[in-house]
Design an enzyme around this catalytic site. Structure first.
Site, short mmCIF file in Angstrom:
data_model
loop_
_atom_site.label_atom_id
_atom_site.label_comp_id
_atom_site.label_asym_id
_atom_site.label_seq_id
_atom_site.Cartn_x
_atom_site.Cartn_y
_atom_site.Cartn_z
N LYS A 1 0.89 -1.35 0.06
CA LYS A 1 -0.17 0.08 -0.19
C LYS A 1 0.79 1.19 0.07
O LYS A 1 0.45 2.22 -0.36
CB LYS A 1 -0.81 -0.02 1.24
CG LYS A 1 -1.79 -1.26 1.34
CD LYS A 1 -2.93 -1.29 0.40
CE LYS A 1 -4.00 -2.28 0.87
NZ LYS A 1 -3.87 -3.68 0.78
C1 LIG Z 1 -4.34 -4.70 0.26
C2 LIG Z 1 -3.52 -5.99 0.30
C3 LIG Z 1 -3.76 -7.03 -0.69
C4 LIG Z 1 -4.89 -6.76 -1.52
O1 LIG Z 1 -4.97 -5.98 -2.66
P1 LIG Z 1 -6.04 -5.41 -3.38
O2 LIG Z 1 -5.44 -4.26 -4.21
O3 LIG Z 1 -7.08 -5.06 -2.52
O4 LIG Z 1 -6.60 -6.32 -4.18
C5 LIG Z 1 -3.02 -7.98 -0.53
N1 LIG Z 1 -1.84 -8.17 0.26
C6 LIG Z 1 -1.69 -7.28 1.27
C7 LIG Z 1 -0.58 -7.65 2.07
C8 LIG Z 1 -2.52 -6.14 1.23
O5 LIG Z 1 -2.19 -5.25 2.20
#
Ligand SMILES: *Cc1c(COP(=O)(O)O)cnc(C)c1O
Length: 497
Positions: free
Chosen positions: A113
């Site tokens: 993120k």
């Molecule tokens: C948010 C997240 C995901 C999922 O990603 P999306 O864009 O919501 O599909 C997968 N792994 C981790 C560690 C995340 O923080």
């Protein structure tokens, strides 16, 4: 380039307006009116550039209302070695022959993120300035664990902004919870909700849509925006690392310019994999986009059958950031696939909120099959995969990335597809130490969270992220727990309204 709403194709706004608004008034998501292209020559040239330069180049195709200087201000402040533990920003590890792990977790909160949320505050404040917004921007976040911390870290003490984060009380790891509840900053608030992630997200969407609250905000020179992946400013930065990874693989002579690759993404809200779909449609040579889910396999079923059905039990797993039954960004994919037919999108997503289910047309089913493959794995399989990869390749995966590797192994065994493959790794194993240790050692550890980190350090040899080690001595600042019904009042109280 202009941006449209998935629920009203006649909307025509700039990228700055789309980023500031976050979500369209009609409930739709903003999408670029067309997908810009990137040539193989341009991709190859990226190989000789730094990550901020690569990012600026891709952004210039989407943020056409930004000046070059504005874009460089954003990229050069976000993608620095002050914020990321590696100069490459996104690191590529070779797992085994023709299989590469794209490590997207070297940012300050140890999850992918950060790739978007380190830059979003710059994109948002620059956008607001461009369109002469003189209101304070209030960011509301629903989080399944990682977005919340990454957004807090990105927005803490950013002038002209305030941020509130809601997380499911029992739906995040102890480390994720501690990361959020100890957050510094004068403009931040963190609150646990009695419910799951979908409850948090639904509540935030309702608050966004409330006329009564909108009027109160207006009267007080405040406005809402979103840092969830419904905001285009979250999506655009994620397109960059797929194109960047390809450029690096060409430069390192792992692939030849023009070779196709597969991309595997551990998926929840469908944002990360949608960014890969955009990259493909810009011209990145991609064979299959492989969507990996945990036991909450609503997306596996959807891609394989064309039926989206959220009427099923919500399961809490060891990959909590993927515990989602309503994947918001699917709306953008379907809008593109059905030729920007806003009436069709309204019909499907209306049905989703009424009955929890919709079924796409045969044409869309065929398109889904052409671009995507999908699979899922259980917690037991995830743990076994962490152990197998650790034993065989001395590589330590976190629980989310392990889902992706396992689903990819299954895909390869089933199809025999030998295309070289990039697997998105979305979190540092340290963020989910308890589950990772249990997987490697074969039994639940009795150590506390911090001793577990030390133990994982011994086993993996990976450096402990300083931000996680520091949590041990940081005081908890936020301990509110509320019910769904109290969410609206909480927001108003925090805003002093
Ligand atoms: C948010 C997240 C995901 C999922 O990603 P999306 O864009 O919501 O599909 C997968 N792994 C981790 C560690 C995340 O923080």
């Amino acid at each position: 380039m202009y941006y449209k709403s998935t629920r009203d194709s006649s909307v025509k706004i700039t990228s700055a307006e789309a980023i500031v608004q976050g979500i369209s008034k009609d409930g739709g998501l903003f999408v670029p009116s067309e997908i810009p292209s990137v040539s193989m020559d341009e991709i190859v040239k990226l190989g000789d550039m730094s990550y901020p330069e690569r990012a600026a180049f891709i952004f210039s195709k989407y943020l056409t209302d930004f000046t070059d200087a504005e874009i460089r201000y954003c990229t050069d402040n976000a993608y620095t070695s002050k914020n990321f533990a590696t100069e490459n920003i996104a690191e590529i590890s070779h797992l085994f022959d023709g299989t590469y792990i794209l490590e997207l977790w070297h940012g300050p909160t140890c999850a992918f993120k950060d790739m978007a949320l380190q830059i979003l505050p710059y994109l948002l404040t620059t956008s607001a300035k461009k369109i002469n917004i003189d209101k304070k921007i209030v960011i509301l976040v629903a989080t399944s664990g990682d977005t919340g911390k990454a957004a807090l870290e990105g927005f803490a003490d950013v002038p002209g902004t305030q941020i509130m984060v809601f997380y499911p009380e029992d739906g995040v790891s102890p480390m994720q919870k501690r990361q959020m509840t100890t957050q510094d900053g004068e403009n931040v608030a963190v609150c646990a909700l009695k419910g799951n992630f979908d409850d948090c997200q639904t509540g935030v969407k309702q608050i966004f849509g409330s006329k009564e609250i909108a009027e109160k905000l207006e009267a007080n020179k405040l406005m809402f925006s979103s840092a969830n992946s419904i905001n285009w400013g979250r999506l655009a930065p994620q397109i960059i690392y797929y194109i960047s990874a390809y450029a690096t693989l060409v430069k390192d002579e792992e692939i030849k310019a023009g070779d196709k690759i597969n991309i595997v993404v551990p998926t929840g809200n469908f944002g990360n994999i949608l960014a890969a779909y955009y990259a493909k449609n810009m011209g990145l040579p991609v064979n299959k986009l492989i969507c990996a889910s945990n036991t909450n396999k609503v997306l596996t079923d959807f891609i394989n059958t064309g039926i989206y059905d959220r009427n099923r039990d919500f399961v809490t797993t060891i990959s909590p950031s993927m515990d989602i039954l309503i994947s918001s960004n699917l709306e953008r994919l379907l809008y593109i696939m059905c030729g920007q037919d806003d009436a069709q999108i309204k019909e499907w997503f209306g049905a989703l909120s009424k009955t929890g289910r919709y079924e796409v047309t045969d044409e869309i089913k065929a398109k889904l099959k052409a671009d995507f493959a999908a699979g899922f794995c259980t917690d037991e399989e995830t743990k076994a995969e962490i152990k197998r990869i650790y034993d065989k390749y001395s590589y330590t995966l976190d629980t989310h990335s392990a889902v992706a590797v396992k689903v990819y192994e299954d895909y390869k065994a089933e199809t025999g597809d030998a295309t070289k493959t990039v697997i998105a790794s979305t979190a540092s194993p340290y963020k989910f130490s308890a589950s990772v240790l249990e997987a490697i050692e074969g039994e639940k550890s009795s150590l506390d969270e911090y001793a577990m980190i030390d133990k994982l350090n011994e086993l993996s040899g990976y450096e402990i992220p300083a931000s996680l080690a520091a949590l041990k001595t940081k005081p908890v600042r936020f301990s509110d727990v509320i019910s769904k019904e109290e969410q609206k009042d909480y927001v108003l109280k925090e805003l002093g309204l």
